[in-house]
Design an enzyme around this catalytic site. Sequence first.
Site, PDB file in Angstrom:
ATOM      1  CB  CYS A  50      17.658  76.808 111.192  1.00  0.00           C
ATOM      2  SG  CYS A  50      18.554  77.536 112.557  1.00  0.00           S
ATOM      3  CE  LYS A  68      12.352  77.431 113.929  1.00  0.00           C
ATOM      4  NZ  LYS A  68      13.040  78.678 113.798  1.00  0.00           N
TER       5      LYS A  68
END
Length: 415
Positions: free
Chosen positions: A265, A211
């Site tokens: 993010c 991720k």
Amino acid sequence: MSAVTAVVVGLGYIGLPLAVSLALADVQVRGVDIDQLRLNEIARGRAPIHEPELADALTRAIASGRLISSNDAAPADAFLVTVPTPLDIDRTPDLSHVRDAVTLIAPHLRPGNVVILESTSPPGTTELVSRWLREARPDLRLPPLCTEPDIHIAYCPERVLPGRIMAEITSADRIIGGLTNECAQSAAEFYRRFCTGRIALTTARTAEMTKLAENAFRDVNIAFANELASLCDPIGVDVREVIELANRHPRVQVLSPGPGVGGHCVAVDPWFLVAAAPDHAPLIRQARLVNDARPNQIVAKVNQLLEGATEPTVACLGLSFKANVDDLRSSPAVEILDLLASGHPVAKIYAVEPHIDALPAVLVKHANVHLTDLEHALDTADAVILLVDHDVFRAINPAVLPAIVLDTRGIWAER
Ligand code: SAJ
């Protein structure tokens, strides 16, 4: 498949769409949050965030009776943690919300449950979750120390794109990392209830790392585009044309330069990698610095364009961190307005952001910044700075723009 129940802890940009999607897939969901105002809104079927298709899906989920919201957890089959993992002031990950979520769910765990962490997390966090659960529930056998644990624990990172969350939450491929193989299998069984994408199983650490690698990859590539933009400027070449031509090469795909990288993010996660192994991430660190330098470079460019203009009125189009979302978190556009308002003798700054009703606190403090509608801003501004490529701004006829224009996203290129 038998009916299942789930608790989703953290009803933010990921948790709420996840809770809604689960409820619409016949899972009985309890959505938990610490923000009472948010819970009240959700209970009334009102989405506290703007995300395409969420409002309608939330109405249907509430009407189905399968989604309730609460400030406390309860026994369930699956527990999903979707809480924020922000950066501390020293750019190390702050896992306090994950820890709080673990404390909240621990008393309700029963043998046979699966606990899944979705929050973007540094490598080793899923192991930490198990350790924290062990401290709270010494009566339970927990992985990876027990081969036949009472609770299965896994990491399944969210990978959805803001603006397309409702579609991608079910359609995106999932990576599921278990603390044991059985943990991964058990989490995969849960996701197969509502996910249509492919599901790949691995270890928790590999999933955590994957991720972070995805978002760091994007950050490094955007940094390359931004660096090209600042290089092309003094050389006197149009960076958009260079990129368009370079991208005709079959193995080149340069991204778009812009006013900087924002959101919670791509602008944050690469620091988790830097913090995990500071001596081994020079490129990732440098990319962050390159992207973080963009707002100042844009402000310098604006000041250059405004040279000679006496107390001009400047319209800044867009405040969110990217197109067609209402999310202002770590938005370079907000930073640019803040810098412009305090640093240049502009008479007025018109902030145009159709997705919000009030300016964020950092801009309210400036008496010369006003939230304005697009028409008024375009009618009165001496200069227009395009900061976010919202569809509504793309639709502007470039002929109505004033003489001074800075298009940081290249949407009016043919002007
Ligand atoms: N940006 C550019 N130039 C580009 C692309 C983006 O300047 O060519 C800027 C955007 O304007 C924005 C920032 O980068 O400020 C990030 O936007 P984004 O669209 O690249 O990514 P996010 O933050 O909306 O979503 C990302 C996605 N990750 C990847 O594409 C690898 C998404 O799939 C993740 O689920 C999400 O992060 C997340 O939650 O981690």
